[in-house]
Motif scaffolding. Sequence first.
Motif, mmCIF file in Angstrom:
data_model
loop_
_atom_site.group_PDB
_atom_site.id
_atom_site.type_symbol
_atom_site.label_atom_id
_atom_site.label_comp_id
_atom_site.label_asym_id
_atom_site.label_seq_id
_atom_site.Cartn_x
_atom_site.Cartn_y
_atom_site.Cartn_z
ATOM 1 N N UNK A 26 0.830 -1.206 0.000
ATOM 2 C CA UNK A 26 0.000 0.000 0.000
ATOM 3 C C UNK A 26 0.862 1.253 0.000
ATOM 4 N N UNK A 27 1.919 1.238 0.817
ATOM 5 C CA UNK A 27 2.804 2.409 0.876
ATOM 6 C C UNK A 27 3.453 2.659 -0.482
ATOM 7 N N UNK B 291 2.319 1.839 -3.362
ATOM 8 C CA UNK B 291 1.292 2.324 -4.290
ATOM 9 C C UNK B 291 1.008 3.810 -4.059
ATOM 10 N N UNK B 292 0.894 4.191 -2.779
ATOM 11 C CA UNK B 292 0.560 5.587 -2.477
ATOM 12 C C UNK B 292 1.690 6.538 -2.850
ATOM 13 N N UNK B 293 2.935 6.100 -2.639
ATOM 14 C CA UNK B 293 4.054 6.978 -2.989
ATOM 15 C C UNK B 293 4.180 7.168 -4.501
ATOM 16 N N UNK B 294 3.607 6.249 -5.254
ATOM 17 C CA UNK B 294 3.629 6.377 -6.715
ATOM 18 C C UNK B 294 2.348 7.023 -7.247
ATOM 19 N N UNK B 295 1.486 7.455 -6.329
ATOM 20 C CA UNK B 295 0.211 8.058 -6.722
ATOM 21 C C UNK B 295 0.342 9.581 -6.739
ATOM 22 N N UNK C 50 -7.219 12.068 -3.834
ATOM 23 C CA UNK C 50 -7.261 10.600 -3.875
ATOM 24 C C UNK C 50 -8.717 10.109 -4.000
ATOM 25 N N UNK D 224 0.579 9.080 4.815
ATOM 26 C CA UNK D 224 1.775 9.182 3.967
ATOM 27 C C UNK D 224 2.082 10.647 3.661
ATOM 28 N N UNK E 174 5.442 12.764 4.558
ATOM 29 C CA UNK E 174 6.226 13.462 3.527
ATOM 30 C C UNK E 174 6.390 14.935 3.886
ATOM 31 N N UNK F 143 9.876 7.491 -6.231
ATOM 32 C CA UNK F 143 8.628 6.723 -6.212
ATOM 33 C C UNK F 143 7.590 7.224 -7.209
ATOM 34 N N UNK F 144 7.492 8.518 -7.394
ATOM 35 C CA UNK F 144 6.493 9.029 -8.344
ATOM 36 C C UNK F 144 7.003 8.927 -9.772
ATOM 37 N N UNK G 159 0.229 2.350 9.132
ATOM 38 C CA UNK G 159 -0.334 2.938 7.920
ATOM 39 C C UNK G 159 -1.833 2.770 7.816
ATOM 40 N N UNK G 160 -2.342 1.672 8.309
ATOM 41 C CA UNK G 160 -3.772 1.387 8.135
ATOM 42 C C UNK G 160 -4.621 1.848 9.314
#
Lengths: 219, 209
Positions: free
Chosen positions: A29-30, A32-36, B62, B147, B151, B166-167, B204-205
Motif C-alpha cells: 500500500x505504501x 502504491x501511495x508513494x507512486x500516486x 485521492x 503518507x 512526507x 517513487x512518483x 499505515x492502516x
Amino acid sequence: MLSDDERKEMLAEGHIGALDDAQSSDLDLLAELLADESTWARPPTAIGDEIAELIAREAHPDVAPVTIDAARARRNERRRVAVPILAAVAAAAAVIVGLVVTRSSGPSTQFSARLEATGLAPSASGSASISRNNAGFRIDLDTHGLVPLPAGEFYQAWLKDSRGTLVPIGSFSSSDGHVTMWSGVSPNAFPTLTITIEAADGHQDSSGRKVLGGPVVGR
Amino acid sequence: MSSMALVDNEVERGHRRAPQGHCSSVARVERGVLEAFRRGEGDAVRHVYREYGGLVYAVAHRALGRADLAEEAVQQTFLQAWKAAASIDVERDPAAWLATIAKRVAIDIHRREARRPAGKLDDVAADDPAVISLPPDAEALDAVWHVRRAIDRLPADEADVVRLQHLEGLTHSEIAARLGIALGTVKSRSHRAHGKLAACLGHLREPVT
C-alpha cells in the motif's frame, strides 16, 4: 527506471524478506501511495484567499451580499436626499445635468474585463464589456468552455467590491455564447467580475464555487 | 462494510493517542491562530490553509481523482471546519479533525457527481467519477493522509528525492543527474528519508481520528 520491487526494497530498508503478511501488505500500500500523484498533489495557493473570503462573508453578516433590491433602495434614498439640494442650486444644476444627460444618453463602452478560469473549470475563458446608460450598467458577457450543468444548477455572475461584498448581476444556464446582463452598481465601486455555479436551493449567498473571475478595468 | 459506515465508526471511536517520537501529533499552528480561525479572521484562515491545505487536498484528490473537484472539496472542508470550530480543541493538532471533515466532504461530492445526469459515453472522460462510480476507499484515504503527513515532515531536499524515486521511478544516478548533485548525496538523502518514513508509517492502516 526503478521497478516496483526495487522501490519496495528501499522502503523496507533491505528487510523485505523478513516481513510478515500484514507488514508486506502495508508495504504494498505504501509503495502504491508513494507512486500516486494524489499523494504529492499541491493545491493552488489562491484557494486560501477564496476560503478566507467565504468565511469572512459568513462570519460578518453585516457585510452580507447586497441584493439588487437593496442596492436600488439605497439609490432611491440617495436620490430623495439629493432633491432639496438640487432645488437650492437649480440654475447651476440644470446646466450640469444637461451636460451629464448629453454625455450619457447613448451607450458607450467604459469598462472591460478579461476573466480567468479557476480549477473548477480549467478550460473556460471569458470577457466582458460594460457600458453605462440611463438605466444602469449593461454587461455584455462572452464565455467559452463552461460545461452544461445538471438540472437545478446555473451560472451566476457577480460584481464584487474590495470588502468582498457581492452584487448579483444575472444568471445564465450554460455553455458558450453571449449573455447580456444589467447592474445597478458601478464597476468603479465593484471592480471584480466573477462567475460561480449556484443551485436553485433557496440560498441567495454565493456558493463559492467560482469558475471565472477577473478585474474590471476602465477604458 | 461501506466506506461511509467506516468513516462514521471512526468518528465514534473518539480520540486516539498520538504516535510517539518525532512523528507525534505536534500542532503546526499555535493556539492563538486556531482561536483567530474560530473568529474567521482572514490571516488565521490563510495560515491554517497553508499548514494543512496540502494534506486536505491530497485526501480529496485521492477520493475524487480530479483537481477541480478536489479544490472544491478543500474549500468546503475549511468552510465546514470553521462552522464547527467552536468544538475544536485548540491545544490539539487539528490535522486529523480536518482530515475527517475532508473525507466526508469528498464522499459527498463523489455521490453528487455519481448522480449527475447521464450523457453519451463518448462525451465523458474516462476518469469521470460518473463513470467510475465506486465509492472512495476510506482505508486508502486514511493511508494517503498518513503518507502525505510523513512526507510533509521531511526536509524539502529529502522529500524531492523520495518523490523522484517513487512518483517518477528514477534511480539514484538519474536523480543525481536531474538535480545536479553528487550520487553519494542522493544516496544519503534517500537513506535518511526512508528511515524517517519507516518510523512514521508503522501504522499505515490506522484510521485517522
